[in-house]
Design a protein around this motif. Structure first.
Motif, short mmCIF file in Angstrom:
data_model
loop_
_atom_site.label_atom_id
_atom_site.label_comp_id
_atom_site.label_asym_id
_atom_site.label_seq_id
_atom_site.Cartn_x
_atom_site.Cartn_y
_atom_site.Cartn_z
N PHE A 216 3.36 -8.79 -34.57
CA PHE A 216 2.54 -7.58 -34.60
C PHE A 216 3.09 -6.54 -33.63
O PHE A 216 3.67 -6.88 -32.59
N SER A 217 2.88 -5.30 -33.96
CA SER A 217 3.14 -4.21 -33.02
C SER A 217 1.83 -3.47 -32.78
O SER A 217 1.03 -3.30 -33.71
N TYR A 218 1.61 -3.04 -31.53
CA TYR A 218 0.31 -2.47 -31.16
C TYR A 218 0.47 -1.09 -30.54
O TYR A 218 1.48 -0.77 -29.90
N THR A 219 -0.59 -0.30 -30.71
CA THR A 219 -0.69 1.00 -30.07
C THR A 219 -2.05 1.06 -29.38
O THR A 219 -3.09 0.86 -30.04
N THR A 220 -2.04 1.33 -28.07
CA THR A 220 -3.30 1.38 -27.32
C THR A 220 -3.63 2.81 -26.93
O THR A 220 -2.79 3.72 -27.03
N ALA A 221 -4.87 2.99 -26.47
CA ALA A 221 -5.30 4.33 -26.07
C ALA A 221 -4.72 4.73 -24.72
O ALA A 221 -4.62 5.92 -24.41
#
Length: 243
Positions: A216-221
């Protein structure tokens, strides 16, 4: 024989008397041109009027060629609408042939996955899995102040649980089976994850898994690269000062 002589006055009196008697005898009778005759004429005129009205109504409902054209267009529209409904998936957008060749994932397996994860983790306040054509959506709402890394682990475990329940074959060394890869030359499901938690700077978190990748690849705030962010702010300030 001698004729009887009669004065004119006597003749007039006889005529008047006879006339009065005739009128009195026939005053209560209807002549052939009386009320009965008038009624007959009225009935005849009424029948004529009704007949003309019926003829006019018949002329008003005559079929024209464009009536048939309208009916044909209406039937085609209905047929097209039925075709769209049949081709649509999960009451959502129309995907056409894009959804063909996918392994079916039953609603029961999705529900079982949701129940398993929710019972295991008290930090989850809401969990929903849904499939739209070639995408598995995982929406998780965590309790207040959730740790971002722990949330990512739970999201991936959720996908793995569903993967195990479906039971597709898995290539050696891969975390996920071909359900999230390729089966018989047909690409299967991608995964989109959306996670929220109140009073946390890193939420919401977006995660994706492509069929070509096993991770998975993630993007956070939160901002991960403070130096790059500061350079971008400095550039904007310099542009404003020049103006």
């Amino acid at each position: 024989m001698s004729k009887k002589f009669q004065f004119d006055d006597e003749f007039d009196d006889d005529f008047s008397n006879n006339s009065k008697e005739y009128v009195e005898e026939n005053s209560n009778d209807k002549s052939e041109f009386g009320d009965d005759a008038f009624d007959n004429v009225f009935d005849f005129n009424q029948e004529e009027e009704d007949t003309m009205t019926k003829r006019k109504k018949k002329k008003k409902f005559q079929w024209h060629w464009w009536y048939y054209l309208f009916i044909i267009i209406l039937v085609l529209c209905l047929a097209f609408g039925i075709y769209i409904i049949i081709k649509s998936n999960n009451n959502g957008p129309v995907y056409g042939d894009r959804c063909e060749g996918l392994v079916s994932v039953s609603k029961d397996l999705i529900t079982s996955t949701e129940e398993t994860i929710e019972q295991k983790y008290d930090s989850i306040t809401d969990l929903e899995l849904s499939i739209e054509c070639r995408t598995l959506h995982v929406d998780i709402q965590f309790s207040e102040g959730m740790d971002a890394e722990e949330a990512k682990d739970i999201a991936e475990e959720t996908v793995q649980t569903l993967d195990d329940l479906v039971g597709e074959s898995k290539e050696e060394g891969n975390t996920y089976s071909n359900l999230f890869g390729t089966i018989d030359g047909e690409t299967q499901y991608e995964v989109n994850v959306y996670m929220t938690s109140e009073n946390s700077d890193e939420f919401p978190i977006y995660g994706t898994k492509n069929v070509q990748n096993d991770e998975f690849s993630y993007t956070t705030a939160s901002v991960t690269d403070e130096e790059s962010a500061q350079k971008a702010l400095d550039t904007l300030e310099d542009d404003e000062s020049e103006e």
